[in-house]
Write an enzyme that holds these catalytic residues in place. Structure first.
Site, short mmCIF file in Angstrom:
data_model
loop_
_atom_site.label_atom_id
_atom_site.label_comp_id
_atom_site.label_asym_id
_atom_site.label_seq_id
_atom_site.Cartn_x
_atom_site.Cartn_y
_atom_site.Cartn_z
N GLU A 6 -5.20 0.87 2.61
CA GLU A 6 -4.99 -0.32 3.39
C GLU A 6 -4.95 0.01 4.90
OE1 GLU A 6 -3.16 -3.20 6.11
OE2 GLU A 6 -2.46 -1.17 5.93
N GLU A 7 -4.58 1.27 5.01
CA GLU A 7 -4.54 1.93 6.61
C GLU A 7 -6.07 2.35 6.96
OE1 GLU A 7 -2.26 1.25 8.38
OE2 GLU A 7 -0.44 1.65 7.50
N ASP B 292 6.35 1.62 6.93
CA ASP B 292 5.11 1.14 6.37
C ASP B 292 4.29 1.83 5.47
OD1 ASP B 292 2.47 -0.14 6.69
OD2 ASP B 292 2.21 0.65 8.78
N HIS C 122 1.01 -1.20 0.08
CA HIS C 122 -0.01 0.30 0.10
C HIS C 122 0.93 1.31 0.12
CE1 HIS C 122 0.52 0.79 4.25
NE2 HIS C 122 0.62 -0.70 4.43
N HIS D 31 3.62 3.71 12.65
CA HIS D 31 2.74 4.44 12.91
C HIS D 31 3.02 5.43 14.27
CE1 HIS D 31 -0.78 1.73 11.41
NE2 HIS D 31 0.27 1.71 10.66
N ASP E 71 -0.58 4.16 0.97
CA ASP E 71 -1.05 5.08 2.03
C ASP E 71 -0.76 4.95 3.35
OD1 ASP E 71 -2.35 2.77 2.25
OD2 ASP E 71 -3.97 3.40 3.45
#
Ligand SMILES: [Zn+2]
Length: 377
Positions: free
Chosen positions: A134-135, A100, A67, A349, A69
């Site tokens: 995805e997030e 990520d 992903h 994150h 995003d």
């Protein structure tokens, strides 16, 4: 190797692609894949940008999934440097999405560039399945692309998801599955009345507590070699009118199972329903499956991944089913073997998210060798 992967990762980080906005990341990747001979399809659903790229027509099909995003950076002043201005400090590339998973995306692309320009022929097909959702909701992303592929009877043999899987150093952990997640919303009906006259009412709180207590103490399964035992957790309870002297007419509770392949959705639902029925309650449960468990314990993809990690890093990776959900939960039910391998996840994150520059090139080498091991003729 390192400079190509590093500069592509940096270019992606500089795009402010907060979920579900792709912010041009897929344009950058498309421009790299098209000259290699990939057929590019850009699939836009609502706010979400997706990319399906395929090189070759023949099976088997090895897909790299991921992903573009990222989660929001939070207040930029908490970061040592701007989250969307990639910076290398002390051997680490900093920026939102570095681990990520823009670092992984860059490593996949440069791996494909080297593999397809090398001397060995590609005997199957190589694909990229990338999404900008995805997030977030994860509704118009990977699932929709898979629907599109299913409509054309295009099926994935092996899928490497580039989610950050490692704990201390690159190659120490490979994710081979995830637990399932099953939600229930319970309503128990009684009869409202005065607390002083319980014989004229039917208290749904009293009736529910003993059943819920039984469910909390139930051993659902013992887990298995790859999964911990299934867990049952109540997340919300609501009942009562706000008055001290009223027995309420209804009781509501929400609960969640994180379950292993040792149990199934059907059996868990049946066991819960049986408990409520056995206690004679007037109840209903709305069930919602947010993801079925999946597990890849054998097959060529996992064997090749373990072998390549060992030959590049010297490590024997731990096979894990930990962590939250990933888009692997959508891909595995299509019948594909799914393995997740990406960089360290200890800053994902968080503020000052980072990836080791040295590990970017090692990751790209692992991905390239995996392509060679599975696809080179
Ligand atoms: Zn991710």
């Amino acid at each position: 190797v390192s400079s190509a992967t590093l500069s592509l990762a940096a270019a992606l980080i500089s795009r402010r692609s907060i979920t579900p906005d792709d912010a041009g990341c897929l344009d950058i990747i498309s421009e790299r894949l098209a000259p290699l001979g990939f057929r590019i399809e850009r699939l836009r659903y609502g706010e979400v940008s997706n990319l399906w790229a395929r090189y070759g027509d023949a099976p088997p099909l090895l897909v790299f999934a991921g992903h573009t995003d990222v989660v929001p950076a939070g207040p930029a002043e908490y970061w040592a440097s701007d989250p969307f201005t990639p910076v290398v400090r002390d051997g680490f590339l900093y920026g939102r999405g570095a681990a990520d998973m823009k670092g992984s995306l860059a490593a996949m692309v440069t791996a494909a560039e080297r593999f397809l320009s090398g001397a060995r022929k590609c005997r199957g097909s190589l694909g990229f399945l990338l999404t900008s959702d995805e997030e977030g909701q994860a509704v118009d992303g990977t699932q929709r692309v898979l629907d599109h592929l299913r409509g054309r009877r295009e099926s994935i043999t092996w899928c490497l998801v580039g989610e950050p899987s490692c704990e201390a150093q690159l190659g120490d952990t490979v994710r081979i599955g995830r637990r399932g997640s099953l939600n229930g919303r319970l309503t128990v009906r009684g009869a409202q009345g005065h607390v002083a006259y319980p014989e004229r009412a039917d208290n749904p709180i009293h009736r529910s507590l003993s059943v819920l207590d039984e469910l909390c103490r139930t051993r659902w399964d013992e887990g298995n070699e790859y999964f911990p035992p299934t867990s049952f957790q109540i997340s919300n309870i609501a009942a009562g009118t706000g008055a001290e002297n009223v027995i309420p007419g209804t009781f509501e509770a929400w609960f969640n199972f994180r379950f292993s392949t040792a149990s199934g959705e059907t059996s868990l639902r049946a066991r819960v329903e049986e408990a409520f029925a056995r206690h004679g309650l007037d109840y209903s449960i709305d069930w919602f499956l947010s993801g079925a468990p999946f597990l890849t314990t054998n097959g060529r993809l996992l064997a090749a991944t373990q072998h390549v990690i060992h030959s590049v890093t010297g490590l024997t990776p731990k096979l894990s089913t930990g962590g939250g959900t990933s888009d692997g939960r959508f891909i595995a039910p299509t019948g594909a073997e799914v393995v997740e391998l990406g960089p360290n996840n200890n800053t994902i994150h968080k503020v000052n998210e980072r990836v080791a520059v040295a590990e970017l090139s090692i990751l790209s080498e692992i991905y390239e060798r995996l392509m060679g091991e599975l696809l080179a003729g």
